[in-house]
Write a protein that holds these residues in place. Sequence first.
Motif, PDB file in Angstrom:
ATOM      1  N   ALA A 176       0.857  -1.178   0.000  1.00  0.00           N
ATOM      2  CA  ALA A 176       0.000   0.000   0.000  1.00  0.00           C
ATOM      3  C   ALA A 176       0.898   1.234   0.000  1.00  0.00           C
ATOM      4  O   ALA A 176       1.985   1.214   0.561  1.00  0.00           O
ATOM      5  N   VAL A 177       0.437   2.298  -0.628  1.00  0.00           N
ATOM      6  CA  VAL A 177       1.187   3.553  -0.670  1.00  0.00           C
ATOM      7  C   VAL A 177       0.372   4.592   0.087  1.00  0.00           C
ATOM      8  O   VAL A 177      -0.742   4.928  -0.319  1.00  0.00           O
ATOM      9  N   HIS A 178       0.925   5.074   1.191  1.00  0.00           N
ATOM     10  CA  HIS A 178       0.238   6.059   2.022  1.00  0.00           C
ATOM     11  C   HIS A 178       0.832   7.446   1.765  1.00  0.00           C
ATOM     12  O   HIS A 178       2.050   7.578   1.635  1.00  0.00           O
ATOM     13  N   PRO A 179       0.003   8.480   1.723  1.00  0.00           N
ATOM     14  CA  PRO A 179       0.530   9.828   1.509  1.00  0.00           C
ATOM     15  C   PRO A 179       1.272  10.339   2.741  1.00  0.00           C
ATOM     16  O   PRO A 179       0.946   9.961   3.872  1.00  0.00           O
ATOM     17  N   THR A 180       2.274  11.155   2.517  1.00  0.00           N
ATOM     18  CA  THR A 180       3.030  11.769   3.608  1.00  0.00           C
ATOM     19  C   THR A 180       3.658  13.066   3.115  1.00  0.00           C
ATOM     20  O   THR A 180       3.856  13.248   1.908  1.00  0.00           O
ATOM     21  N   HIS A 225      10.195   2.630   5.302  1.00  0.00           N
ATOM     22  CA  HIS A 225       9.115   1.728   4.935  1.00  0.00           C
ATOM     23  C   HIS A 225       8.764   0.888   6.156  1.00  0.00           C
ATOM     24  O   HIS A 225       9.545   0.764   7.090  1.00  0.00           O
ATOM     25  N   TRP A 264      -9.445   0.509  11.298  1.00  0.00           N
ATOM     26  CA  TRP A 264      -9.146  -0.228  10.064  1.00  0.00           C
ATOM     27  C   TRP A 264      -8.673  -1.647  10.350  1.00  0.00           C
ATOM     28  O   TRP A 264      -8.556  -2.476   9.457  1.00  0.00           O
ATOM     29  N   HIS A 298     -10.231  -4.066   6.631  1.00  0.00           N
ATOM     30  CA  HIS A 298     -10.449  -3.547   5.284  1.00  0.00           C
ATOM     31  C   HIS A 298     -10.275  -4.677   4.252  1.00  0.00           C
ATOM     32  O   HIS A 298      -9.687  -5.706   4.561  1.00  0.00           O
TER      33      HIS A 298
END
Length: 122
Positions: free
Chosen positions: A51-55, A61, A93, A114
Amino acid sequence: MRAILINAAHIILYSTNAEADRVFIRDVLGLTSVDAGDGWLIFKLPPAEVAVHPTDTLSQHELYLMCDDIETTITELAAKDVTIAEPISDRGWGKIASIKLPSGAGLSIYEPRHPTAYNLQE
């Protein structure tokens, strides 16, 4: 769109006591391995997802092991004298906990609520 060039992932855990952590992963977590030479174990992982989470800033990682029933998983690990670094907490979640590897490094485990991608059929 289906990715056809990527067929696996290789994850590296850095450790101050790699041998003890390898034994733990093999004997306590029960993951099978191959010897890449000179006793260097490479472990087979269960199906995985990314998954790619915004930051706003770049960060390290993260690795989370997933399970279907975190209460049972943590109870079974505690029965094997695994140190529970962070008890189970509900994050909405999913439920998450953390255990300690022999080196002292933490390893997160979570039970997702999820949808997951690891069991998708290709």
